[in-house]
Structure formats: C-alpha cells, structure tokens
Design an enzyme around this catalytic site. Structure first.
Site, PDB file in Angstrom:
ATOM      1  N   HIS A  39      -1.339   7.698 -15.618  1.00  0.00           N
ATOM      2  CA  HIS A  39      -2.552   6.981 -13.886  1.00  0.00           C
ATOM      3  C   HIS A  39      -4.082   7.899 -14.171  1.00  0.00           C
ATOM      4  O   HIS A  39      -4.319   8.126 -14.310  1.00  0.00           O
ATOM      5  CB  HIS A  39      -1.482   7.972 -12.575  1.00  0.00           C
ATOM      6  CG  HIS A  39      -2.628   7.537 -11.383  1.00  0.00           C
ATOM      7  ND1 HIS A  39      -2.711   8.962 -10.717  1.00  0.00           N
ATOM      8  CD2 HIS A  39      -2.472   6.944 -10.861  1.00  0.00           C
ATOM      9  CE1 HIS A  39      -3.263   8.408  -9.279  1.00  0.00           C
ATOM     10  NE2 HIS A  39      -2.780   6.976  -9.702  1.00  0.00           N
ATOM     11  N   HIS A  81     -11.754   3.298  -9.540  1.00  0.00           N
ATOM     12  CA  HIS A  81     -11.329   3.891  -8.152  1.00  0.00           C
ATOM     13  C   HIS A  81     -11.452   3.283  -7.108  1.00  0.00           C
ATOM     14  O   HIS A  81     -10.896   2.745  -6.899  1.00  0.00           O
ATOM     15  CB  HIS A  81     -10.257   5.008  -9.155  1.00  0.00           C
ATOM     16  CG  HIS A  81      -9.215   5.373  -7.237  1.00  0.00           C
ATOM     17  ND1 HIS A  81      -9.179   6.029  -6.448  1.00  0.00           N
ATOM     18  CD2 HIS A  81      -7.943   4.816  -7.729  1.00  0.00           C
ATOM     19  CE1 HIS A  81      -8.213   6.149  -5.407  1.00  0.00           C
ATOM     20  NE2 HIS A  81      -7.517   4.940  -6.325  1.00  0.00           N
TER      21      HIS A  81
HETATM   22  O1  G3P Z   1      -0.486   2.820  -8.967  1.00  0.00           O
HETATM   23  C1  G3P Z   1      -0.582   3.752  -8.245  1.00  0.00           C
HETATM   24  C2  G3P Z   1      -1.383   3.963  -8.167  1.00  0.00           C
HETATM   25  O2  G3P Z   1      -2.664   4.101  -8.561  1.00  0.00           O
HETATM   26  C3  G3P Z   1      -1.689   4.069  -5.914  1.00  0.00           C
HETATM   27  O3  G3P Z   1      -3.036   4.500  -6.174  1.00  0.00           O
HETATM   28  O4  G3P Z   1      -4.763   5.250  -5.214  1.00  0.00           O
HETATM   29  O5  G3P Z   1      -4.111   6.621  -6.735  1.00  0.00           O
HETATM   30  O6  G3P Z   1      -4.769   3.585  -7.630  1.00  0.00           O
HETATM   31  P1  G3P Z   1      -4.165   5.029  -6.752  1.00  0.00           P
HETATM   32 CA    CA Z   2      -4.319   3.113  -9.095  1.00  0.00          CA
END
Ligand code: G3P
Ligand code: CA
Length: 277
Positions: A39, A81
């Site tokens: 992630h 992000h």
């Molecule tokens: O891949 C799922 C996740 O990335 C969605 O949440 O806020 O970390 O982009 P976020």
């Molecule tokens: Ca994400």
C-alpha cells in the site's frame, strides 16, 4: 544438413524464449489465490509513494505496488496520496498548482524519517520505467473529477505496454473507471468502495461487475456474504486497512483475492508476509 541445423537451433531458441516468458509471468504473482499488495509501496518501512517504498515492496516480495496519482500544473502524472503536498513533503499547497520541475525540488522523505532526506517525488512514467518489469502495479486515480483528461493521459501512457496483465487501475470514482474500461477494455479496472457504502445492492453489484474486474473494500466494513456475491458475478475482491489488526485473518476468512497493506509493524505486531514459495 546445414539447413537442418539452422531449423533445429531456431526451434530450441523459440522454446527457450517461451520458457523465459513463462517464468517472467510467474515471477510476478507468488500466490494467485491471495495476492499481496504494498500500500503506497511498503509504506510502513519507507516514505509512502516514493521510490524507496516501492523498492522495499519489491524486496519484501509483494505481488503488486499500490500508488496514488494526481496531475501537476503542466499535466504530468504525479505519484502522491493527498491532493496537497503539505503532509508528505517540505512544501505546501495543491499538487495541481505546481509544475513537475517545482515538485521535484521538494523533499518527500524527511517527514517519514531523516534517513530518507532528499527523497524525490515520482511520476507514473518513472514508476512504469523502473518497476513494470519486476512487479504488478495497482494504480489509483485520486479525485479524477478534479483533473479533466487524466484518464486519457493514463491510457495513452499505458498503450506503450503490450502486456497489461500485471496492471490494474482503481478509483473510488465509478464513472472514471467506466471511462478507462471503455477506452482500453484489456486493462483491468477496480472500483474502490467507500467504507460507509460497503453494503452494495444486487443491482449495484451487477452494474459494477459488468465492467470492473475487482471490487475493493476496507476490510473493517466487509463480510463474507458480500465477497461471495462479488465472486458469484465473476469479480474479484481486494481488501485494505490502515488500522484493523485482523486484516489478514479476516481476509482469509472471507476468501478475498488480495490484501492491500503497508507491510507495517503497526498496528500489526509483525510485518505481513503472504508470500508462499
Ligand atoms: O488501495 C486502497 C486504498 O489505497 C484506498 O485508500 O486512502 O490509502 O488511498 P487510500
Ligand atoms: Ca490508494
């Protein structure tokens, strides 16, 4: 006789090429029944969405690297992000108000740890250049409604790659994913489901699975019934969580197809290693 030798050499060469190609594909996914996705890269160990985090994801043997995409002022696909650069870099303001050259001046490492001081932001072009051959990519379009034309730019970039089987595009924005699917049907897309909307009606599931290969949920707001319903419609499910200590246990219990995690020691005591040799 000489002609026979040439034909024989060509046949052996073709077989070797096929074998190399086959191995290259199998290298990308360790356990197809439950893939592991780093992630924002392995963001528990290195600054999120940076080269260091992506390299760490490869080192920890993730199957895919997840990243988040925005557009800069000069139309470059920027990996970050948040919409704003404040939290993760030395600057402040919105990504859309800076050119790529200006964004490259930022320190995207120190907010995580001084050890990463001077880490630069990356573009999607660079991520593909440096990581496409090594690992799958799960590319999230963040707030695409704020970046008119972002889908066209992503598709135009990805059309340079003949084999798109190790790339997935995802977004919370359903219309954006429909658009990508229409433009490039061979590219798999995923719809991210907002935690507050995790109970999807049969009608909604039918609609989403008609074009999306994956429906991805926050694990804390999911149950096995919903996973089964996606599977019944031929879809797959990835789950993510920032906080749920039972992420892996729940993912296994629900029978999902992949886990998106920071590979972090927090809040889970040990790093998540889903790789099965
Ligand atoms: O891949 C799922 C996740 O990335 C969605 O949440 O806020 O970390 O982009 P976020
Ligand atoms: Ca994400």
């Amino acid at each position: 006789m000489r002609k026979f030798n040439i034909v024989w050499i060509m046949m052996v060469g073709a077989c070797l090429l096929m074998l190399v190609g086959y191995n290259d594909q199998t290298k990308r996914v360790h356990n197809p029944d439950m893939v592991s996705i780093a992630h924002r890269g392995a963001s528990g160990f290195a600054p999120e969405n940076t080269r260091s985090a992506f390299s760490k994801g490869v080192e920890l043997q993730a199957d895919y690297l997840e990243c988040d995409i925005h557009l800069s002022k000069d139309g470059e696909l920027i990996i970050m992000h948040d919409e704003k650069i404040d939290r993760t870099t030395s600057g402040s303001g919105f990504i859309k108000d800076y050119t790529l050259a200006e964004l490259r001046e930022l320190d995207a490492g120190s907010s995580f740890s001084e050890e990463f001081q001077g880490e630069q932001i990356m573009t999607l072009n660079e991520l593909l250049d440096e990581f496409y051959e090594q690992i799958g990519l799960l590319i999230e379009l963040k707030y695409p409604e704020n970046y008119p034309g972002i889908e066209e730019r992503v598709v135009s970039l990805l059309k340079n790659y003949e084999d798109l089987s190790s790339i997935i595009i995802q977004s919370f924005d359903v219309d954006s994913m429909k658009k990508i699917h229409t433009m490039l049907p061979e590219l798999e897309v995923a719809v991210l489901v907002h935690p507050s909307e995790s109970i999807l009606s049969a009608k909604k599931l039918d609609e989403l699975t008609s074009f999306a290969s994956y429906i991805n949920f926050n694990v804390s707001f999911l149950n096995k019934r919903m996973v089964d319903k996606v599977h019944e419609r031929g879809g797959k499910v990835f789950v993510w969580s920032k906080k749920d200590k039972k992420l892996v246990a729940k993912a296994q219990k629900y029978g999902v197809d992949g886990i998106i995690s920071d590979f972090t020691k927090w809040p889970i005591d040990e790093p998540i290693y889903l790789v099965q040799e």
